[in-house]
Design a protein around this motif. Structure first.
Motif, PDB file in Angstrom:
ATOM      1  N   UNK A   1       0.841  -1.190   0.000  1.00 12.17           N
ATOM      2  CA  UNK A   1       0.000   0.000   0.000  1.00 12.17           C
ATOM      3  C   UNK A   1       0.882   1.248   0.000  1.00 12.17           C
ATOM      4  N   UNK A   2       0.709   2.078  -0.990  1.00 15.16           N
ATOM      5  CA  UNK A   2       1.398   3.365  -1.035  1.00 15.16           C
ATOM      6  C   UNK A   2       0.616   4.320  -0.136  1.00 15.16           C
ATOM      7  N   UNK A   3       1.181   4.664   1.022  1.00  8.97           N
ATOM      8  CA  UNK A   3       0.450   5.469   1.999  1.00  8.97           C
ATOM      9  C   UNK A   3       0.241   6.909   1.537  1.00  8.97           C
ATOM     10  N   UNK A   4       0.991   7.332   0.520  1.00 10.59           N
ATOM     11  CA  UNK A   4       0.790   8.680  -0.015  1.00 10.59           C
ATOM     12  C   UNK A   4      -0.219   8.703  -1.155  1.00 10.59           C
ATOM     13  N   UNK A   5      -0.588   7.535  -1.620  1.00 11.17           N
ATOM     14  CA  UNK A   5      -1.550   7.435  -2.718  1.00 11.17           C
ATOM     15  C   UNK A   5      -2.276   6.100  -2.597  1.00 11.17           C
ATOM     16  N   UNK A   6      -3.133   6.004  -1.589  1.00  6.83           N
ATOM     17  CA  UNK A   6      -3.766   4.732  -1.269  1.00  6.83           C
ATOM     18  C   UNK A   6      -4.774   4.328  -2.339  1.00  6.83           C
ATOM     19  N   UNK A   7      -4.884   3.038  -2.598  1.00  9.91           N
ATOM     20  CA  UNK A   7      -5.879   2.565  -3.565  1.00  9.91           C
ATOM     21  C   UNK A   7      -7.300   2.940  -3.127  1.00  9.91           C
ATOM     22  N   UNK A   8      -8.154   3.168  -4.082  1.00  9.89           N
ATOM     23  CA  UNK A   8      -9.536   3.548  -3.773  1.00  9.89           C
ATOM     24  C   UNK A   8     -10.255   2.474  -2.965  1.00  9.89           C
ATOM     25  N   UNK A   9      -9.834   1.232  -3.140  1.00  7.61           N
ATOM     26  CA  UNK A   9     -10.501   0.134  -2.453  1.00  7.61           C
ATOM     27  C   UNK A   9     -10.026  -0.070  -1.017  1.00  7.61           C
ATOM     28  N   UNK A  10      -8.921   0.599  -0.611  1.00  6.22           N
ATOM     29  CA  UNK A  10      -8.340   0.255   0.686  1.00  6.22           C
ATOM     30  C   UNK A  10      -9.247   0.538   1.887  1.00  6.22           C
ATOM     31  N   UNK A  11     -10.100   1.566   1.889  1.00  5.31           N
ATOM     32  CA  UNK A  11     -10.999   1.752   3.033  1.00  5.31           C
ATOM     33  C   UNK A  11     -11.904   0.558   3.311  1.00  5.31           C
ATOM     34  N   UNK A  12     -12.129  -0.291   2.310  1.00  6.23           N
ATOM     35  CA  UNK A  12     -12.910  -1.510   2.559  1.00  6.23           C
ATOM     36  C   UNK A  12     -12.139  -2.478   3.448  1.00  6.23           C
ATOM     37  N   UNK A  13     -10.829  -2.398   3.377  1.00  8.85           N
ATOM     38  CA  UNK A  13      -9.985  -3.259   4.214  1.00  8.85           C
ATOM     39  C   UNK A  13      -9.814  -2.638   5.583  1.00  8.85           C
ATOM     40  N   UNK A  14      -9.379  -1.385   5.613  1.00 12.11           N
ATOM     41  CA  UNK A  14      -9.197  -0.660   6.873  1.00 12.11           C
ATOM     42  C   UNK A  14      -9.719   0.762   6.691  1.00 12.11           C
ATOM     43  N   UNK A  15     -10.892   1.073   7.226  1.00 12.56           N
ATOM     44  CA  UNK A  15     -11.463   2.411   7.058  1.00 12.56           C
ATOM     45  C   UNK A  15     -10.565   3.529   7.570  1.00 12.56           C
ATOM     46  N   UNK A  16      -9.653   3.224   8.487  1.00 12.04           N
ATOM     47  CA  UNK A  16      -8.743   4.242   9.004  1.00 12.04           C
ATOM     48  C   UNK A  16      -7.581   4.511   8.046  1.00 12.04           C
ATOM     49  N   UNK A  17      -7.424   3.651   7.054  1.00 13.73           N
ATOM     50  CA  UNK A  17      -6.390   3.860   6.046  1.00 13.73           C
ATOM     51  C   UNK A  17      -4.993   3.511   6.493  1.00 13.73           C
ATOM     52  N   UNK A  18      -4.857   2.788   7.608  1.00 16.20           N
ATOM     53  CA  UNK A  18      -3.535   2.474   8.157  1.00 16.20           C
ATOM     54  C   UNK A  18      -3.091   1.073   7.754  1.00 16.20           C
ATOM     55  N   UNK A  19      -1.787   0.850   7.829  1.00 16.73           N
ATOM     56  CA  UNK A  19      -1.218  -0.485   7.672  1.00 16.73           C
ATOM     57  C   UNK A  19      -0.494  -0.844   8.976  1.00 16.73           C
ATOM     58  N   UNK A  20      -0.380  -2.135   9.264  1.00 23.00           N
ATOM     59  CA  UNK A  20      -0.835  -3.265   8.452  1.00 23.00           C
ATOM     60  C   UNK A  20      -2.307  -3.582   8.690  1.00 23.00           C
TER      61      UNK A  20
END
Length: 236
Positions: free
Chosen positions: A44-63
């Motif tokens: 996951x590029x934290x400066x340009x997150x995929x549009x789908x990533x909030x479905x995985x983690x709504x907070x946008x964090x990794x891991x």
């Protein structure tokens, strides 16, 4: 397949949503590596997150981790402990409840007495504040060194050089990412952990961690880490 098909994952396996330069994400990577469990990685590029990533983690964090049954887990220590408990044959966590509690206290001490001051020092542009933070960091590393000395007298860590004695295990999984970032402090703020006797146990442990093959498997490199931290440095 429903909503699950709208983001990438490994069908029937573990999928780890990670970022190579994130110390928390590398905890999860090292847990899977040490347990020798197959997993897929979505970087996951934290400066340009995929549009789908909030479905995985709504907070946008990794891991974040998707388990084979579709459950999503977040928070690095939660994921690392899940791996350790899901695969006990890897012996990443001590079986004894007291030893396990002492391990958690050690990780918490690093998280409260070292890590916050690391980032405060990186972010500070005031020389006086930097000097005060360097003194606090030195005290934090002194406390970590004392904890290691005490652990190496216990049966669970007898002799070191790792928290679990001669074995790379959960303490190193949890903290290796932060140890390997210490050159960042030296580069930007000129801070190094003192070499006096009070810090000898820390230096012994740090050397053993850095030289272990499990550290190298997830290490992004000194220059990469220095570049990744530049965004935190106001006067860089």
């Amino acid at each position: 397949m429903g909503a699950a098909a709208t983001y990438p994952f490994k069908e029937g396996g573990y999928t780890l949503y990670s970022c190579t330069t994130c110390p928390f994400a590398r905890r999860a990577v090292r847990a899977f590596n040490a347990a020798n469990v197959p997993y897929a990685v979505e970087e996951i590029d934290l400066t340009n997150k995929p549009e789908w990533y909030p479905q995985v983690n709504p907070r946008g964090l990794v891991p974040a981790l998707r388990t084979p049954d579709g459950t999503i887990l977040v928070e690095s220590l939660v994921i690392a402990e899940f791996v350790a408990e899901q695969f006990p044959e890897a012996e990443l966590l001590p079986r004894d409840p007291v030893a396990r509690a002492q391990l958690r206290l050690f990780i918490d001490k690093y998280a409260t007495e070292v890590t916050p001051n690391f980032y405060r020092l990186i972010k500070s542009a005031d020389k006086g504040e930097q000097d005060a933070l360097k003194a606090k960091l030195a005290e934090g590393f002194k406390a970590i060194s004392a904890e290691l000395d005490a652990q190496w007298q216990r049966e669970a860590g007898r002799g070191g050089p790792f928290w679990a004695g001669d074995r790379w295990a959960y303490a190193e999984i949890a903290l290796a990412s932060f140890l390997e970032a210490l050159p960042v402090l030296e580069h930007y703020r000129g801070f190094v952990v003192p070499s006096t006797d009070e810090f000898a146990a820390f230096h012994r442990w740090n050397k053993a961690v850095q030289e272990h093959p499990e550290a190298a498997r997830a290490y992004p490199g000194r220059d990469t880490l220095i570049a990744a931290h530049k965004k935190f440095v106001p006067d860089a």
